[in-house]
Design a protein around this motif. Structure first.
Motif, PDB file in Angstrom:
ATOM      1  N   GLY A   1       0.801  -1.214   0.000  1.00  0.00           N
ATOM      2  CA  GLY A   1       0.000   0.000   0.000  1.00  0.00           C
ATOM      3  C   GLY A   1       0.829   1.256   0.000  1.00  0.00           C
ATOM      4  N   ASN A   2       0.459   2.227   0.874  1.00  0.00           N
ATOM      5  CA  ASN A   2       1.085   3.550   0.889  1.00  0.00           C
ATOM      6  C   ASN A   2       2.385   3.520   1.682  1.00  0.00           C
ATOM      7  OD1 ASN A   2      -1.564   3.866   0.026  1.00  0.00           O
ATOM      8  ND2 ASN A   2      -1.865   5.806   1.059  1.00  0.00           N
ATOM      9  N   THR A   3       3.379   2.881   1.139  1.00  0.00           N
ATOM     10  CA  THR A   3       4.657   2.781   1.823  1.00  0.00           C
ATOM     11  C   THR A   3       5.779   2.746   0.805  1.00  0.00           C
ATOM     12  OG1 THR A   3       5.856   1.577   3.567  1.00  0.00           O
ATOM     13  CG2 THR A   3       4.720   0.254   1.909  1.00  0.00           C
TER      14      THR A   3
ATOM     15  N   VAL B   1       0.295   7.097  -7.847  1.00  0.00           N
ATOM     16  CA  VAL B   1      -1.071   7.267  -8.347  1.00  0.00           C
ATOM     17  C   VAL B   1      -1.175   6.519  -9.672  1.00  0.00           C
ATOM     18  CG1 VAL B   1      -2.783   8.927  -9.196  1.00  0.00           C
ATOM     19  CG2 VAL B   1      -1.351   9.511  -7.231  1.00  0.00           C
ATOM     20  N   ALA B   2      -2.282   5.833  -9.889  1.00  0.00           N
ATOM     21  CA  ALA B   2      -2.466   5.055 -11.117  1.00  0.00           C
ATOM     22  C   ALA B   2      -3.800   5.406 -11.753  1.00  0.00           C
ATOM     23  CB  ALA B   2      -2.398   3.558 -10.818  1.00  0.00           C
ATOM     24  N   GLY B   3      -3.751   6.128 -12.852  1.00  0.00           N
ATOM     25  CA  GLY B   3      -4.975   6.496 -13.543  1.00  0.00           C
ATOM     26  C   GLY B   3      -5.925   7.303 -12.692  1.00  0.00           C
ATOM     27  N   GLY B   4      -5.402   8.118 -11.796  1.00  0.00           N
ATOM     28  CA  GLY B   4      -6.230   8.924 -10.905  1.00  0.00           C
ATOM     29  C   GLY B   4      -6.513   8.262  -9.576  1.00  0.00           C
ATOM     30  N   LEU B   5      -6.399   6.941  -9.489  1.00  0.00           N
ATOM     31  CA  LEU B   5      -6.572   6.228  -8.231  1.00  0.00           C
ATOM     32  C   LEU B   5      -5.268   6.215  -7.451  1.00  0.00           C
ATOM     33  CD1 LEU B   5      -8.535   3.001  -9.255  1.00  0.00           C
ATOM     34  CD2 LEU B   5      -9.414   4.913  -7.915  1.00  0.00           C
ATOM     35  N   LYS B   6      -5.355   6.091  -6.132  1.00  0.00           N
ATOM     36  CA  LYS B   6      -4.142   5.952  -5.332  1.00  0.00           C
ATOM     37  C   LYS B   6      -3.469   4.622  -5.662  1.00  0.00           C
ATOM     38  CE  LYS B   6      -1.120   7.081  -2.243  1.00  0.00           C
ATOM     39  NZ  LYS B   6      -0.126   6.176  -2.854  1.00  0.00           N
ATOM     40  N   GLY B   7      -2.184   4.690  -6.004  1.00  0.00           N
ATOM     41  CA  GLY B   7      -1.392   3.492  -6.235  1.00  0.00           C
ATOM     42  C   GLY B   7      -0.624   3.125  -4.989  1.00  0.00           C
ATOM     43  N   GLY B   8       0.337   2.222  -5.143  1.00  0.00           N
ATOM     44  CA  GLY B   8       1.118   1.816  -3.987  1.00  0.00           C
ATOM     45  C   GLY B   8       1.968   0.605  -4.267  1.00  0.00           C
TER      46      GLY B   8
ATOM     47  N   ALA C   1      -3.821   0.026  -1.317  1.00  0.00           N
ATOM     48  CA  ALA C   1      -3.654   1.483  -1.264  1.00  0.00           C
ATOM     49  C   ALA C   1      -4.763   2.135  -0.445  1.00  0.00           C
ATOM     50  CB  ALA C   1      -3.656   2.049  -2.679  1.00  0.00           C
ATOM     51  N   GLU C   2      -4.427   3.259   0.189  1.00  0.00           N
ATOM     52  CA  GLU C   2      -5.377   4.010   1.000  1.00  0.00           C
ATOM     53  C   GLU C   2      -5.510   5.433   0.459  1.00  0.00           C
ATOM     54  OE1 GLU C   2      -3.895   3.848   4.960  1.00  0.00           O
ATOM     55  OE2 GLU C   2      -4.141   1.672   5.125  1.00  0.00           O
ATOM     56  N   THR C   3      -6.706   5.982   0.558  1.00  0.00           N
ATOM     57  CA  THR C   3      -6.981   7.334   0.070  1.00  0.00           C
ATOM     58  C   THR C   3      -6.070   8.362   0.733  1.00  0.00           C
ATOM     59  OG1 THR C   3      -9.283   6.866  -0.491  1.00  0.00           O
ATOM     60  CG2 THR C   3      -8.737   9.163   0.039  1.00  0.00           C
ATOM     61  N   VAL C   4      -5.605   9.317  -0.065  1.00  0.00           N
ATOM     62  CA  VAL C   4      -4.829  10.458   0.434  1.00  0.00           C
ATOM     63  C   VAL C   4      -5.545  11.737   0.004  1.00  0.00           C
ATOM     64  CG1 VAL C   4      -2.675  11.762   0.210  1.00  0.00           C
ATOM     65  CG2 VAL C   4      -2.607   9.270   0.430  1.00  0.00           C
ATOM     66  N   ASP C   5      -5.795  12.604   0.945  1.00  0.00           N
ATOM     67  CA  ASP C   5      -6.416  13.904   0.667  1.00  0.00           C
ATOM     68  C   ASP C   5      -5.517  14.968   1.282  1.00  0.00           C
ATOM     69  OD1 ASP C   5      -7.985  16.087   0.221  1.00  0.00           O
ATOM     70  OD2 ASP C   5      -9.749  15.343   1.308  1.00  0.00           O
ATOM     71  N   GLY C   6      -4.713  15.625   0.455  1.00  0.00           N
ATOM     72  CA  GLY C   6      -3.755  16.591   0.961  1.00  0.00           C
ATOM     73  C   GLY C   6      -3.564  17.739   0.005  1.00  0.00           C
ATOM     74  N   PRO C   7      -2.591  18.603   0.284  1.00  0.00           N
ATOM     75  CA  PRO C   7      -2.389  19.783  -0.554  1.00  0.00           C
ATOM     76  C   PRO C   7      -1.971  19.455  -1.980  1.00  0.00           C
ATOM     77  CG  PRO C   7      -0.626  19.558   1.058  1.00  0.00           C
ATOM     78  CD  PRO C   7      -1.685  18.587   1.442  1.00  0.00           C
TER      79      PRO C   7
ATOM     80  N   PHE D   1      -6.494  11.704  -3.867  1.00  0.00           N
ATOM     81  CA  PHE D   1      -6.233  10.451  -4.570  1.00  0.00           C
ATOM     82  C   PHE D   1      -7.011   9.355  -3.861  1.00  0.00           C
ATOM     83  CE2 PHE D   1      -2.248  13.025  -4.624  1.00  0.00           C
ATOM     84  CZ  PHE D   1      -2.397  13.510  -5.914  1.00  0.00           C
ATOM     85  N   LEU D   2      -8.145   8.994  -4.441  1.00  0.00           N
ATOM     86  CA  LEU D   2      -9.039   8.009  -3.841  1.00  0.00           C
ATOM     87  C   LEU D   2      -8.519   6.599  -4.077  1.00  0.00           C
ATOM     88  CD1 LEU D   2     -12.471   9.512  -4.964  1.00  0.00           C
ATOM     89  CD2 LEU D   2     -11.413   9.674  -2.698  1.00  0.00           C
ATOM     90  N   SER D   3      -8.697   5.738  -3.097  1.00  0.00           N
ATOM     91  CA  SER D   3      -8.275   4.351  -3.258  1.00  0.00           C
ATOM     92  C   SER D   3      -9.374   3.539  -3.933  1.00  0.00           C
ATOM     93  CB  SER D   3      -7.957   3.731  -1.893  1.00  0.00           C
ATOM     94  OG  SER D   3      -9.143   3.488  -1.158  1.00  0.00           O
ATOM     95  N   TYR D   4      -8.964   2.441  -4.545  1.00  0.00           N
ATOM     96  CA  TYR D   4      -9.940   1.550  -5.185  1.00  0.00           C
ATOM     97  C   TYR D   4     -10.921   1.005  -4.148  1.00  0.00           C
ATOM     98  CZ  TYR D   4     -11.942  -2.166  -8.025  1.00  0.00           C
ATOM     99  OH  TYR D   4     -12.810  -2.975  -8.706  1.00  0.00           O
TER     100      TYR D   4
END
Length: 370
Positions: free
Chosen positions: A160-162, A169-176, A350-356, A360-363
């Protein structure tokens, strides 16, 4: 739908099922950072290594050393990192960590006279944490190498997010990060680790299904209602991201990185073939793939703990050649399969990230586990 004969996964369903390999991650998510580094540490003495680069915008270091025509027979570590070309500084920290332990290509009679050859590849995640200048450096690479060394044999691998997947990011989705393994009937283990950060998509825009899961039987398809709602949310998130600092790059740049490994004894040309055919697994799971705005790179490693084809040694020469080719083909096929599964696991972990830097929404936030 094409079906593939399943191979059972190893104990961890991870790259570390190839015993002797260790994986360490380091990341930063504060002060405008959203990036990280992953180190795959070989057993002492190194592993046979190769690389195959298919994307049009690669950021790499020491990949020429892996050409079978060149001098260095084995490498002690491979680095996957965020930060684009800037992030390749992480490999310097890994090289220093190895030198301090006398690990590397021996160039003199003193055991300390080594030059660690550390192949590395970078993905593009600049600005995704909000600060364009927040990228991995030598200290982060050293931390990832130390984290790998601190794990035990066959340790689980964080997904995931590590590591290098922190800002992916993959195609707008959060990657990892994702990983997977398979144990062949011969007892050989083949495994993959992927940092999924693609210009293309990991899921079908018509149905919402993960491309890599279309090879399962039965395929996992979200309901039309779930997909319609997810598509609306993803479109909104893309618009939000375009308004934040991550949108400063037009068109967006990406790159998916992977390591495919086996405990079978491969020559350097055979390892190169494994790196190349593993890209087929990437192409099953990401569409489109290998674009000019990607730098898709696959490394292959062999720890050489098992003979490739034990029966070939005692066979007549002609049969021995066929036995070795058959054994290698099984590894090549499995390499593509485990890389497909590693991409799927990255998307699901992957987990959603919402930041500056963007939303990036997760699947899983959009579709559940599928």
């Amino acid at each position: 739908m094409t079906e593939h004969p399943p191979h059972p996964a190893g104990p961890r369903d991870a790259l570390t099922d190839v015993l002797g390999l260790r994986v360490g991650h380091a990341r930063r998510t504060d002060d405008g950072y959203l990036t990280g580094t992953t180190v795959v540490l070989a057993p002492e003495g190194g592993a046979v290594a190769a690389v195959d680069v298919r994307g049009g915008g690669p950021g790499t270091r020491e990949t020429d050393a892996l050409d079978p025509r060149n001098l260095v027979p084995r490498v002690e570590a491979v680095v996957l990192t965020g930060g684009s070309a800037f992030g390749l500084d992480a490999a310097s920290g890994v090289a220093a960590w190895l030198e301090e332990r006398g690990r590397g290509f021996r160039v003199g009679p003193d055991p300390a006279q080594v030059v660690p050859v550390v192949p590395a590849a970078a993905l593009f995640d600049l600005g995704r944490g909000g600060d364009w200048r927040a990228r991995p450096d030598a200290a982060l690479g050293r931390a990832a190498a130390a984290a790998a060394a601190d794990t035990g044999p066959g340790a689980p691998v964080a997904e995931g997010n590590t590591g290098a997947g922190t800002g992916a990011v993959a195609g707008g989705l959060k990657g990892g990060i994702g990983t997977a393994s398979a144990v062949l009937p011969s007892g050989v283990t083949v495994a993959a680790l992927a940092a999924v950060n693609a210009a293309g998509s990991v899921h079908d825009p018509r149905t919402g299904a993960l491309y890599g899961r279309l090879y399962e039987s039965p395929a996992a398809l979200p309901s039309p209602e779930v997909h319609a709602a997810a598509a609306r949310r993803l479109a909104e998130a893309r618009e939000i991201s375009r308004a934040r600092s991550a949108a400063s790059v037009r068109p967006p740049l990406h790159t998916t990185l992977a390591v495919v490994a086996t405990d079978a004894a491969l020559t350097r040309p055979q390892a190169h073939k494994l790196a190349g055919t593993a890209h087929d697994g990437l192409a099953r799971a990401v569409r489109p793939v290998h674009l000019l705005s990607d730098g898709d790179t696959v490394f292959a490693l062999s720890t050489a703990a098992r003979p490739l084809a034990p029966e070939a040694a005692a066979a007549e020469p002609a049969f021995g050649v066929h036995a070795e080719a058959g054994a290698l083909n099984a590894i090549l096929s499995a390499g593509a399969d485990v890389l497909t599964r590693a991409v799927v696991r990255a998307a699901l972990a992957a987990e959603t990230v919402d930041g500056p830097g963007g939303l990036f929404l997760s699947y899983r936030d959009l579709y559940g586990t599928g």
